[in-house]
Design a protein around this motif. Sequence first.
Motif, PDB file in Angstrom:
ATOM      1  N   GLU A 155       0.726  -1.131  -0.109  1.00  0.00           N
ATOM      2  CA  GLU A 155       0.063   0.054  -0.109  1.00  0.00           C
ATOM      3  C   GLU A 155       0.913   1.313   0.100  1.00  0.00           C
ATOM      4  O   GLU A 155       0.642   2.112  -0.796  1.00  0.00           O
ATOM      5  CB  GLU A 155      -0.991   0.043   1.314  1.00  0.00           C
ATOM      6  CG  GLU A 155      -1.885   1.323   1.371  1.00  0.00           C
ATOM      7  CD  GLU A 155      -2.785   1.210   2.412  1.00  0.00           C
ATOM      8  OE1 GLU A 155      -3.198   1.905   2.884  1.00  0.00           O
ATOM      9  OE2 GLU A 155      -3.162   0.070   2.763  1.00  0.00           O
ATOM     10  N   LYS A 161      -4.927   1.899  -2.325  1.00  0.00           N
ATOM     11  CA  LYS A 161      -5.396   0.820  -1.326  1.00  0.00           C
ATOM     12  C   LYS A 161      -6.066  -0.435  -2.275  1.00  0.00           C
ATOM     13  O   LYS A 161      -6.159  -1.490  -1.677  1.00  0.00           O
ATOM     14  CB  LYS A 161      -6.518   1.369  -0.393  1.00  0.00           C
ATOM     15  CG  LYS A 161      -5.764   2.026   0.496  1.00  0.00           C
ATOM     16  CD  LYS A 161      -7.117   2.820   1.716  1.00  0.00           C
ATOM     17  CE  LYS A 161      -6.227   3.509   2.703  1.00  0.00           C
ATOM     18  NZ  LYS A 161      -7.415   4.141   3.622  1.00  0.00           N
ATOM     19  N   TYR A 162      -6.567   0.134  -3.313  1.00  0.00           N
ATOM     20  CA  TYR A 162      -7.279  -0.796  -4.168  1.00  0.00           C
ATOM     21  C   TYR A 162      -6.523  -0.794  -5.459  1.00  0.00           C
ATOM     22  O   TYR A 162      -6.305   0.253  -6.053  1.00  0.00           O
ATOM     23  CB  TYR A 162      -8.548  -0.664  -4.451  1.00  0.00           C
ATOM     24  CG  TYR A 162      -9.269  -0.418  -3.108  1.00  0.00           C
ATOM     25  CD1 TYR A 162      -9.572  -1.513  -2.355  1.00  0.00           C
ATOM     26  CD2 TYR A 162      -9.596   0.944  -2.409  1.00  0.00           C
ATOM     27  CE1 TYR A 162     -10.332  -1.312  -0.874  1.00  0.00           C
ATOM     28  CE2 TYR A 162     -10.145   0.933  -1.395  1.00  0.00           C
ATOM     29  CZ  TYR A 162     -10.434  -0.094  -0.594  1.00  0.00           C
ATOM     30  OH  TYR A 162     -10.827   0.073   0.677  1.00  0.00           O
ATOM     31  N   GLN A 183      -7.078   5.253  -4.514  1.00  0.00           N
ATOM     32  CA  GLN A 183      -6.869   5.196  -3.188  1.00  0.00           C
ATOM     33  C   GLN A 183      -8.094   5.126  -2.302  1.00  0.00           C
ATOM     34  O   GLN A 183      -8.065   4.359  -0.965  1.00  0.00           O
ATOM     35  CB  GLN A 183      -6.647   7.000  -2.818  1.00  0.00           C
ATOM     36  CG  GLN A 183      -5.203   7.400  -2.942  1.00  0.00           C
ATOM     37  CD  GLN A 183      -4.354   6.827  -1.790  1.00  0.00           C
ATOM     38  OE1 GLN A 183      -4.680   6.068  -0.711  1.00  0.00           O
ATOM     39  NE2 GLN A 183      -3.086   7.106  -1.640  1.00  0.00           N
ATOM     40  N   THR A 184      -9.341   5.312  -2.854  1.00  0.00           N
ATOM     41  CA  THR A 184     -10.727   4.847  -2.387  1.00  0.00           C
ATOM     42  C   THR A 184     -11.388   4.077  -3.253  1.00  0.00           C
ATOM     43  O   THR A 184     -10.933   3.909  -4.496  1.00  0.00           O
ATOM     44  CB  THR A 184     -11.470   6.451  -2.065  1.00  0.00           C
ATOM     45  OG1 THR A 184     -11.534   6.841  -3.478  1.00  0.00           O
ATOM     46  CG2 THR A 184     -11.048   7.150  -1.101  1.00  0.00           C
ATOM     47  N   GLU A 185     -12.212   3.445  -2.769  1.00  0.00           N
ATOM     48  CA  GLU A 185     -13.130   2.177  -3.369  1.00  0.00           C
ATOM     49  C   GLU A 185     -13.928   2.449  -4.570  1.00  0.00           C
ATOM     50  O   GLU A 185     -14.100   2.124  -5.502  1.00  0.00           O
ATOM     51  CB  GLU A 185     -13.701   1.299  -2.200  1.00  0.00           C
ATOM     52  CG  GLU A 185     -13.755  -0.238  -2.738  1.00  0.00           C
ATOM     53  CD  GLU A 185     -14.391  -1.025  -1.673  1.00  0.00           C
ATOM     54  OE1 GLU A 185     -14.662  -2.121  -2.192  1.00  0.00           O
ATOM     55  OE2 GLU A 185     -14.675  -0.543  -0.608  1.00  0.00           O
TER      56      GLU A 185
END
Length: 230
Positions: A155, A161-162, A183-185
């Motif tokens: 990470e 993150k994804y 960074q965000t889902e």
Amino acid sequence: MIEYQADLMSENQVLKEEIARLKQEKLSCKEDIENLTLEIIKLEGSLLDLQMKSKKREKTFKFMQLLSQQIIGAKDAWNIYEVTVKSLAENIGFDRAIIFRKKEDENFYPVASCGYSSEYLMTKMANPEFSKLAVEKQGILFNGKSIDKYRADWESEFQVKYFIAIAFAVNSEANHILFAGNQTEDTLRRPRLTIVDFETLQILANQIAITIRQNEFYAQNQRYSNRQGG
């Protein structure tokens, strides 16, 4: 007279019970209406969410088509790398994008990136465990529902993150990795990463490999023609 009063009292009691029953039904109907209203609001919210995701995916598909055309028209491998990562980050909604290429020491190094500083990736080598896993599985999809776990330091290494990582072969071996992450889902620009995104990037990676091979073949023919002409 007594019988009449008794009948009247009985009717009054029946009416009171009926009124009480109707009031209870009214209360029950009110609760049902409130519950139905909440369900309608939830369904409308879900429909709006699906419509927004559909629009995001439609936009992504159009940009993917455009990117494929740009790749086909690229002059050489380096141009293909740059066009791909730039479009993935700027047009298709990924926060970060990298293309890794295997070198003589068997390690994967970035040959193009977007979303990172030039200093960050200037001499950076892909984590050997990450590279091995990507090649062995022919790709990695990591989102909020993934069963597979990956090392926590990935990470910080990739600053996302994804992500999706696709290993692909130019010529005989899997010597490239296409990486894109968020960074965000669920972002304003694209919904959560799914198997459809994974398959779409696989198609893109195959297109990159085919175009590079075609360019190399064309360059070889040109060199051969020049030698023959000389």
